[in-house]
Write a protein that holds these residues in place. Structure first.
Motif, PDB file in Angstrom:
ATOM      1  N   PRO A 280       0.805  -1.236   0.000  1.00 20.83           N
ATOM      2  CA  PRO A 280       0.000   0.000   0.000  1.00 20.83           C
ATOM      3  C   PRO A 280       0.831   1.276   0.000  1.00 20.83           C
ATOM      4  N   VAL A 281       2.106   1.197   0.418  1.00 22.22           N
ATOM      5  CA  VAL A 281       2.955   2.396   0.472  1.00 22.22           C
ATOM      6  C   VAL A 281       4.243   2.153  -0.311  1.00 22.22           C
ATOM      7  N   ARG A 282       4.163   1.346  -1.362  1.00 23.56           N
ATOM      8  CA  ARG A 282       5.369   0.899  -2.058  1.00 23.56           C
ATOM      9  C   ARG A 282       6.189   2.060  -2.613  1.00 23.56           C
ATOM     10  N   ARG A 283       5.557   3.162  -2.987  1.00 25.75           N
ATOM     11  CA  ARG A 283       6.310   4.287  -3.538  1.00 25.75           C
ATOM     12  C   ARG A 283       7.180   4.969  -2.494  1.00 25.75           C
ATOM     13  N   HIS A 284       6.897   4.676  -1.211  1.00 24.17           N
ATOM     14  CA  HIS A 284       7.679   5.265  -0.117  1.00 24.17           C
ATOM     15  C   HIS A 284       8.825   4.351   0.337  1.00 24.17           C
ATOM     16  N   VAL A 285       8.867   3.114  -0.150  1.00 25.33           N
ATOM     17  CA  VAL A 285       9.742   2.099   0.455  1.00 25.33           C
ATOM     18  C   VAL A 285      10.748   1.572  -0.559  1.00 25.33           C
ATOM     19  N   GLU A 286      11.986   1.359  -0.082  1.00 21.95           N
ATOM     20  CA  GLU A 286      13.020   0.744  -0.915  1.00 21.95           C
ATOM     21  C   GLU A 286      13.742  -0.332  -0.122  1.00 21.95           C
ATOM     22  N   PHE A 287      13.824  -1.538  -0.689  1.00 23.64           N
ATOM     23  CA  PHE A 287      14.562  -2.652  -0.091  1.00 23.64           C
ATOM     24  C   PHE A 287      15.928  -2.745  -0.766  1.00 23.64           C
ATOM     25  N   THR A 288      16.976  -2.792   0.028  1.00 22.68           N
ATOM     26  CA  THR A 288      18.329  -2.845  -0.541  1.00 22.68           C
ATOM     27  C   THR A 288      18.923  -4.241  -0.542  1.00 22.68           C
ATOM     28  N   GLY A 289      18.348  -5.184   0.221  1.00 23.99           N
ATOM     29  CA  GLY A 289      19.014  -6.462   0.444  1.00 23.99           C
ATOM     30  C   GLY A 289      20.094  -6.293   1.495  1.00 23.99           C
ATOM     31  N   PHE A 290      20.920  -7.324   1.678  1.00 30.55           N
ATOM     32  CA  PHE A 290      21.987  -7.264   2.671  1.00 30.55           C
ATOM     33  C   PHE A 290      23.051  -6.239   2.259  1.00 30.55           C
ATOM     34  N   LEU A 291      23.509  -5.461   3.222  1.00 30.22           N
ATOM     35  CA  LEU A 291      24.639  -4.559   3.028  1.00 30.22           C
ATOM     36  C   LEU A 291      25.644  -4.792   4.146  1.00 30.22           C
ATOM     37  N   THR A 292      26.912  -4.653   3.833  1.00 30.26           N
ATOM     38  CA  THR A 292      27.958  -4.787   4.838  1.00 30.26           C
ATOM     39  C   THR A 292      29.003  -3.696   4.622  1.00 30.26           C
ATOM     40  N   GLY A 293      29.888  -3.553   5.610  1.00 31.02           N
ATOM     41  CA  GLY A 293      31.029  -2.658   5.478  1.00 31.02           C
ATOM     42  C   GLY A 293      30.654  -1.224   5.173  1.00 31.02           C
ATOM     43  N   ALA A 294      31.387  -0.628   4.224  1.00 29.51           N
ATOM     44  CA  ALA A 294      31.204   0.782   3.902  1.00 29.51           C
ATOM     45  C   ALA A 294      29.808   1.069   3.356  1.00 29.51           C
ATOM     46  N   ALA A 295      29.247   0.111   2.593  1.00 24.95           N
ATOM     47  CA  ALA A 295      27.900   0.321   2.043  1.00 24.95           C
ATOM     48  C   ALA A 295      26.868   0.409   3.156  1.00 24.95           C
ATOM     49  N   LEU A 296      27.008  -0.431   4.179  1.00 23.82           N
ATOM     50  CA  LEU A 296      26.097  -0.375   5.315  1.00 23.82           C
ATOM     51  C   LEU A 296      26.296   0.917   6.099  1.00 23.82           C
ATOM     52  N   ALA A 297      27.550   1.292   6.323  1.00 22.54           N
ATOM     53  CA  ALA A 297      27.834   2.527   7.061  1.00 22.54           C
ATOM     54  C   ALA A 297      27.260   3.741   6.341  1.00 22.54           C
ATOM     55  N   ARG A 298      27.341   3.739   5.009  1.00 24.89           N
ATOM     56  CA  ARG A 298      26.782   4.848   4.239  1.00 24.89           C
ATOM     57  C   ARG A 298      25.268   4.923   4.397  1.00 24.89           C
ATOM     58  N   ALA A 299      24.610   3.757   4.398  1.00 25.07           N
ATOM     59  CA  ALA A 299      23.152   3.740   4.553  1.00 25.07           C
ATOM     60  C   ALA A 299      22.747   4.307   5.910  1.00 25.07           C
ATOM     61  N   TYR A 300      23.464   3.902   6.962  1.00 28.17           N
ATOM     62  CA  TYR A 300      23.169   4.456   8.289  1.00 28.17           C
ATOM     63  C   TYR A 300      23.312   5.977   8.290  1.00 28.17           C
ATOM     64  N   ALA A 301      24.498   6.450   7.926  1.00 25.17           N
ATOM     65  CA  ALA A 301      24.814   7.872   8.088  1.00 25.17           C
ATOM     66  C   ALA A 301      23.998   8.768   7.176  1.00 25.17           C
ATOM     67  N   SER A 302      23.481   8.207   6.071  1.00 28.15           N
ATOM     68  CA  SER A 302      22.717   9.008   5.120  1.00 28.15           C
ATOM     69  C   SER A 302      21.247   9.108   5.492  1.00 28.15           C
ATOM     70  N   ALA A 303      20.829   8.377   6.514  1.00 24.63           N
ATOM     71  CA  ALA A 303      19.431   8.433   6.958  1.00 24.63           C
ATOM     72  C   ALA A 303      19.228   9.579   7.946  1.00 24.63           C
ATOM     73  N   ASP A 304      17.977   9.857   8.245  1.00 22.37           N
ATOM     74  CA  ASP A 304      17.636  10.899   9.222  1.00 22.37           C
ATOM     75  C   ASP A 304      17.160  10.332  10.539  1.00 22.37           C
ATOM     76  N   LEU A 305      16.535   9.152  10.499  1.00 24.30           N
ATOM     77  CA  LEU A 305      15.931   8.581  11.701  1.00 24.30           C
ATOM     78  C   LEU A 305      15.884   7.062  11.558  1.00 24.30           C
ATOM     79  N   PHE A 306      16.260   6.362  12.620  1.00 28.58           N
ATOM     80  CA  PHE A 306      16.274   4.898  12.608  1.00 28.58           C
ATOM     81  C   PHE A 306      15.048   4.384  13.358  1.00 28.58           C
TER      82      PHE A 306
END
Length: 471
Positions: A280-306
């Protein structure tokens, strides 16, 4: 011993033989990341360490040959989570012969592997000291995954088995991650005088606000939407139905947001079922699959709220990683996150079934840049004092204390030999414990293995019944 003398690695461990058994070694999860950090720390400081773990079919780095210093045991992968393996029965002597006679045994998150080892350690005349780290709340998983009335029976059975095994005299230390787990262990009958609180550390060099990537943000939120982040294994017990309800409410209230979900599951049926919750809210949601290392760190730091919606976490390492990345957290107030988040300072804790308050706080923090900034600074400051170096050093000193205590007992007066009756009673208790353990796996695991994905809808109904409030 004063605190200054414990500021360094304990020299008594250098050159010692340690057998470290873990239920998870290879999959991307909190247990394997925590254990890997400890293994590297011990080896870097001169410990002769052999690692024993279940065979993991997804470990592509080990296909043709056994990794040095590593012993894999065969088992059966769980259908709803192929990353986890139930180890087939084995004999401790086989592990010793292919590894070495250890000075100390460390059991990470004991379950099918750790339980069997504890049962056999009880039979040894002079067992090495044992430390165990209770990192996974199996009873919570049983309550969620098993259909009634097996759910209550599974919780009781696990508490019975764990209480019996954790009272083994060779067990010197039982690490626990949070106050809720200590209460569970005490209720199960584990000895309180052996319990030591040991959280988890965080790599504050990898997970840092400096990893923020504006280009990545624009790719996720091209219109400047606030980015909400969830990082966890995709599974029924992780609270995704609750998260989907939050997302739908935010959408209905016209909050401009993008929800980034990082994680996966090697069972495509489970992953697909989770993704459909957000249709119902698919336009708001993105699934990345598993991330590790620098890619995971980038995802964390680029967000606003966890957003942390799971209520089955004994610690919640992802919460600490988000805070190290300078991201405030809103979490349901149950389990490990309750001991990490400082309510109103580094984030917010919400009663587990209060969907309205969780949504309201998410909306408030999403819209208030100044509040987010204040929470972000405090979150990073909290994480700065929780490094892997400090956590692993505490674990190492507990190992050193166990070796010293065992050595002192060996040079003291020897206990009298048990009588024939006492030996017979001990053997009977051991056989009874073995029957309980294998009965538990028969009841809790075999149906999942036999029926596979056909039991998943029941699991989802259980999740709905226990984790989702009536709205």
């Amino acid at each position: 011993m004063d605190s200054d003398s414990r500021a360094n690695f304990p020299s008594i461990l250098q050159g010692k033989k340690i057998l470290l058994a873990t239920e998870s070694w290879g999959p991307v999860n909190g247990v394997s990341r925590t254990t890997r950090s400890l293994v590297e720390y011990l080896r870097d400081n001169g410990v002769d360490l052999i690692l024993v773990a279940p065979d993991f079919k997804g470990d592509t780095a080990k296909q043709s040959a056994q990794v040095s210093g590593e012993r894999r045991l065969p088992g059966c992968a769980l259908p709803y989570n192929p990353d986890l393996t139930v180890v087939y029965p084995f004999h401790l002597r086989e592990v010793y012969r292919q590894a070495f006679e250890p000075d100390l045994i460390y059991l990470a998150s004991p379950a099918s592997l750790g339980f069997q080892m504890l049962l056999q350690i009880r039979q040894l005349r002079s067992p090495p000291p044992v430390l165990l780290n209770f990192q996974t709340d199996l009873s919570a998983y049983s309550e969620i995954m098993l259909p009634a009335p097996l759910d209550r029976f599974g919780v009781w059975l696990l508490a019975t088995v764990q209480g019996f095994l954790f009272r083994t005299s060779a067990v010197r230390t039982i690490f626990y991650p949070c106050s809720a787990i200590r209460g569970y262990l005490e209720g199960a009958g584990a000895p309180a005088d052996r319990m030591v609180k040991l959280g988890r550390g965080v790599d504050t060099t990898l997970f840092t606000p400096d990893q923020r990537d504006d280009a990545f943000r624009r790719g996720i939120a091209p219109n400047g939407e606030v980015i909400l982040l969830c990082v966890c294994r995709i599974a029924p017990e992780k609270g995704f139905e609750f998260l989907a309800q939050v997302a739908m409410r935010l959408s209905s209230e016209k909050v401009p947001f993008k929800l980034l979900i990082v994680g996966g599951n090697r069972n495509p049926v489970v992953e697909s079922r989770v993704q459909r919750l957000f249709d119902p809210v698919r336009r708001h949601v993105e699934f990345t699959g598993f991330l590790t290392g620098a890619a995971l760190a980038r995802a964390y730091a680029s967000a606003d709220l966890f957003l942390h919606c799971s209520v089955s976490e004994t610690f919640g390492l992802v919460v600490l990683e988000a805070m190290a990345s300078g991201i405030p957290v809103i979490a349901r107030d149950q389990g490990g996150p309750s001991d990490i988040i400082l309510h109103g300072k580094t984030g917010y804790l919400v009663p587990p079934n209060d969907l309205e308050q969780f949504t309201s706080l998410t909306r408030q923090v999403a819209r208030d840049n100044e509040l987010r900034g204040t929470l972000s600074v405090a979150a990073r400051q909290f994480a700065d004092d929780t490094t892997w170096e400090k956590i692993n050093r505490r674990a190492a000193w507990q190992m050193a204390d166990a070796l010293v205590q065992t050595d002192q007992e060996a040079h003291g007066s020897r206990p009298p030999r048990p009588t024939i009756l006492a030996s017979a009673m001990e053997q009977f208790r051991l056989m009874f414990a073995v029957a309980i353990v294998y009965g538990m796996w028969l009841i809790a695991v075999v149906p999942l293995i036999v029926h596979g994905n056909r039991l998943l809808p029941r699991a989802w109904l259980a999740v709905r019944r226990q984790l989702i409030p009536r709205i």
